[in-house]
Design a protein around this motif. Sequence first.
Motif, PDB file in Angstrom:
ATOM      1  N   SER A  48      15.922  14.966  -2.236  1.00  0.00           N
ATOM      2  CA  SER A  48      17.192  15.620  -1.912  1.00  0.00           C
ATOM      3  C   SER A  48      17.940  16.022  -3.180  1.00  0.00           C
ATOM      4  O   SER A  48      18.458  17.145  -3.277  1.00  0.00           O
ATOM      5  CB  SER A  48      18.055  14.670  -1.067  1.00  0.00           C
ATOM      6  OG  SER A  48      17.419  14.350   0.145  1.00  0.00           O
ATOM      7  N   ALA A  49      18.006  15.115  -4.160  1.00  0.00           N
ATOM      8  CA  ALA A  49      18.735  15.403  -5.395  1.00  0.00           C
ATOM      9  C   ALA A  49      18.067  16.532  -6.166  1.00  0.00           C
ATOM     10  O   ALA A  49      18.733  17.417  -6.722  1.00  0.00           O
ATOM     11  CB  ALA A  49      18.823  14.146  -6.256  1.00  0.00           C
ATOM     12  N   GLN A  50      16.728  16.531  -6.202  1.00  0.00           N
ATOM     13  CA  GLN A  50      16.037  17.585  -6.942  1.00  0.00           C
ATOM     14  C   GLN A  50      16.189  18.940  -6.263  1.00  0.00           C
ATOM     15  O   GLN A  50      16.340  19.970  -6.935  1.00  0.00           O
ATOM     16  CB  GLN A  50      14.554  17.229  -7.089  1.00  0.00           C
ATOM     17  CG  GLN A  50      13.831  18.081  -8.120  1.00  0.00           C
ATOM     18  CD  GLN A  50      12.411  17.606  -8.356  1.00  0.00           C
ATOM     19  OE1 GLN A  50      11.487  18.118  -7.736  1.00  0.00           O
ATOM     20  NE2 GLN A  50      12.234  16.643  -9.255  1.00  0.00           N
ATOM     21  N   LEU A  51      16.168  18.961  -4.932  1.00  0.00           N
ATOM     22  CA  LEU A  51      16.381  20.213  -4.213  1.00  0.00           C
ATOM     23  C   LEU A  51      17.777  20.772  -4.478  1.00  0.00           C
ATOM     24  O   LEU A  51      17.954  21.983  -4.645  1.00  0.00           O
ATOM     25  CB  LEU A  51      16.177  20.003  -2.710  1.00  0.00           C
ATOM     26  CG  LEU A  51      14.737  19.876  -2.213  1.00  0.00           C
ATOM     27  CD1 LEU A  51      14.716  19.528  -0.744  1.00  0.00           C
ATOM     28  CD2 LEU A  51      13.952  21.150  -2.473  1.00  0.00           C
ATOM     29  N   ALA A 271      11.356  34.320   2.538  1.00  0.00           N
ATOM     30  CA  ALA A 271      11.300  33.170   1.635  1.00  0.00           C
ATOM     31  C   ALA A 271      12.057  31.984   2.224  1.00  0.00           C
ATOM     32  O   ALA A 271      11.585  30.839   2.178  1.00  0.00           O
ATOM     33  CB  ALA A 271      11.877  33.542   0.268  1.00  0.00           C
ATOM     34  N   GLY A 272      13.243  32.241   2.798  1.00  0.00           N
ATOM     35  CA  GLY A 272      14.005  31.162   3.409  1.00  0.00           C
ATOM     36  C   GLY A 272      13.298  30.565   4.614  1.00  0.00           C
ATOM     37  O   GLY A 272      13.234  29.337   4.774  1.00  0.00           O
ATOM     38  N   SER A 277       8.555  25.615   6.554  1.00  0.00           N
ATOM     39  CA  SER A 277       7.237  25.001   6.752  1.00  0.00           C
ATOM     40  C   SER A 277       6.655  24.450   5.461  1.00  0.00           C
ATOM     41  O   SER A 277       6.121  23.338   5.437  1.00  0.00           O
ATOM     42  CB  SER A 277       6.265  26.023   7.363  1.00  0.00           C
ATOM     43  OG  SER A 277       6.078  27.131   6.499  1.00  0.00           O
ATOM     44  N   VAL A 278       6.760  25.196   4.369  1.00  0.00           N
ATOM     45  CA  VAL A 278       6.078  24.764   3.144  1.00  0.00           C
ATOM     46  C   VAL A 278       6.763  23.569   2.503  1.00  0.00           C
ATOM     47  O   VAL A 278       6.111  22.753   1.822  1.00  0.00           O
ATOM     48  CB  VAL A 278       5.971  25.940   2.145  1.00  0.00           C
ATOM     49  CG1 VAL A 278       7.299  26.214   1.440  1.00  0.00           C
ATOM     50  CG2 VAL A 278       4.868  25.685   1.125  1.00  0.00           C
ATOM     51  N   GLY A 407      15.947  26.860   2.756  1.00  0.00           N
ATOM     52  CA  GLY A 407      15.178  26.708   3.990  1.00  0.00           C
ATOM     53  C   GLY A 407      14.532  25.336   4.090  1.00  0.00           C
ATOM     54  O   GLY A 407      14.515  24.722   5.168  1.00  0.00           O
ATOM     55  N   GLY A 408      14.005  24.825   2.967  1.00  0.00           N
ATOM     56  CA  GLY A 408      13.409  23.500   2.971  1.00  0.00           C
ATOM     57  C   GLY A 408      14.429  22.406   3.236  1.00  0.00           C
ATOM     58  O   GLY A 408      14.147  21.432   3.953  1.00  0.00           O
ATOM     59  N   SER A 409      15.638  22.544   2.663  1.00  0.00           N
ATOM     60  CA  SER A 409      16.694  21.565   2.913  1.00  0.00           C
ATOM     61  C   SER A 409      17.098  21.561   4.383  1.00  0.00           C
ATOM     62  O   SER A 409      17.310  20.504   4.995  1.00  0.00           O
ATOM     63  CB  SER A 409      17.913  21.875   2.039  1.00  0.00           C
ATOM     64  OG  SER A 409      17.586  21.794   0.669  1.00  0.00           O
TER      65      SER A 409
END
Length: 481
Positions: A48-51, A271-272, A277-278, A407-409
Motif C-alpha cells: 500500500s505504501a509503495q503504491l 491502463a487504469g 487485474s495485473v 486501478g490496482g489500488s
Amino acid sequence: MRMIGPLVGFLVLVEVTSGILQGYYTPLLTDIARHLNIDDGDVNWFESAQLMLSALAVPILAKLGDIYGHKRILLISTVLTAAASWGVAFAPGFWTFLAAWSLQGFYVVWLPMEIALIFSRVRRAPNRAVLTRRAAGLLVGALEFGVIAGALLGGILVEQLPLWLTLCVPAAAVTLCIFAVYFGVPESAALDGGTVDRTGFVLLAAGLLLLTSGLTFLRINGPGTWWVWAVLAAGAAAFLPFVRYELRRKDPLVDFRMLRSPSMWPVQLTAGLFGISVLGAQAPMSTFARTDPALHGYGLGLAASQVSIIIGTYVFAMLAGALLFPVAARRTTPRNTLVGASLLVGIGYGLFLPFHDTLPQALMNMLVAGLGSGALVAALPSAAAAAAPLNRTGMATGLTNTTKTIGGSFASAVFGIALAGAAADALSGGAGGGGTAAPLPGYLTVWAVCSVTAFIAAVALLLVPRLAFADPPLAAEEAAA
C-alpha cells in the motif's frame, strides 16, 4: 533496430533489474515478517505504501523528464531506488523498513522514461512507431525474465544465507544499474524545456494521497466506516480544482488537452482498467490455489511451493505476449493489437467463472490472460508515446503507470472487501464456509470484475482511430486511399 541497439541493450539490463525487484522479495515476505516481528497481515502495508508513493512520484518525474531530460530522471530515480534497496537490507525495525520499501517505488518510472528515451532517439525515423514497439516488447520481455529469475534466486538464497545478506542482492543489482544508465544511455534529443508546475503538483499530490489513502483504509476498515468514504470523497473532489488549474496553464503538469485526444484517452482508461487485474488479482489467485477443496469444496489445494507453477505460467505467458506484441501489431494494426490483448485478458479471467476446479484449468486460464497482459504492458506506454506531442512523451508514458497504479489500488480495496465479506458470511453459516477462507462467491466476484473491466477496455479502444500509433507513411497511404 541498429540505430537504437546499444541503447536498448543497456535498458534491458535496467528492466531485468526492475523484474528482480518485483519478483525477488515474494518468497521472502514470511521471513521478513518474522525478522521484523510483525504479523503476516501487516505485510500488506508494504504494498500500500509503495503504491501511494508511486502514484505521487510518477507524474512529477515524468514531467521533469520532459523538461530536463529523460536520462537524467532515469538516473536520479535509479540512485534513489538503490539507496532505498540498501535501506531495506539494513532497516533495523518496521517503520524504517516501511519507509525504505516505499521509496523503492521510484523504480516504477523506469519503463516510461525508457520508452520516452527510445522514442526520442528514433523521432526522425520514418518507422519510429515500429521501432518503439519492438524495443518495448524486448524491455517488457526482459522485465518478466527478471521477475522469474528474481523469484527463483530469492527462494534459493533465503535458505542458504542470512536474511540481511539475501536482501543485499537486489540492492547490489540496482547499484550496478546506476553505472549502466550513466555510461550507456544517451540523453533525449531536442528537449523543449518548460517549467515545473509546483502548484499543480501540490493539488495533484493532495488528490492522489487522499484517494489512495482512502482506498487503503477501505480495504482495512471496511465499507461500514463512514470516515473512509469521506476521505475518498475529498480525494475525488480535490481533482476538480486541479483540472481547472491545469487547463489554464500553457505548460501544465498534466496536459488534459492532450488527454482529450481520441488516440490518448482510451489508452489511459485501458491502463487504469488493466491495473485492476495485473495488480489486484494475483493475491486472490494465490490464496485460491492454497485453499483445500476437501475442506471447502473449492480451491486447488496446492502447497506454497506449488503455487509458483501458476505464477510461473502467468509470467512466462506475459513474456511471450510482450515479445509477440510488435509482431501482431505489424501484421494487423497497433490499435487492433491493443483490442486483441484486452480481449485475451477478459477471456482468460472469464474462463475462471466456469472452469476453476483443477490445476490444468487454472493454468490454461492464466496462460490466456497472461498473453494479453504481457502485450498490454508493452503496448500501453509505446502507444501513449506515439499519440503524444514530441515534448509530452514522458508525461504520456508516465500517466499510463499512474492510472494503472490507481486501478490496482481500487482493485486491492474492492477485492479485499469482496473476499472478507464472503468470509464473514461463511463464518456466520453461509455456504461453503469453514475456517477463515473466503468462499467461492468472493473469488467469482474478483474474476468477474477483471473480465468485465478488460472487455470495457477493449470497447474503449475501438473508439481509437484505426491507424492511431502507426507510422506517418502508413497513415499517409491510408489517407491517399
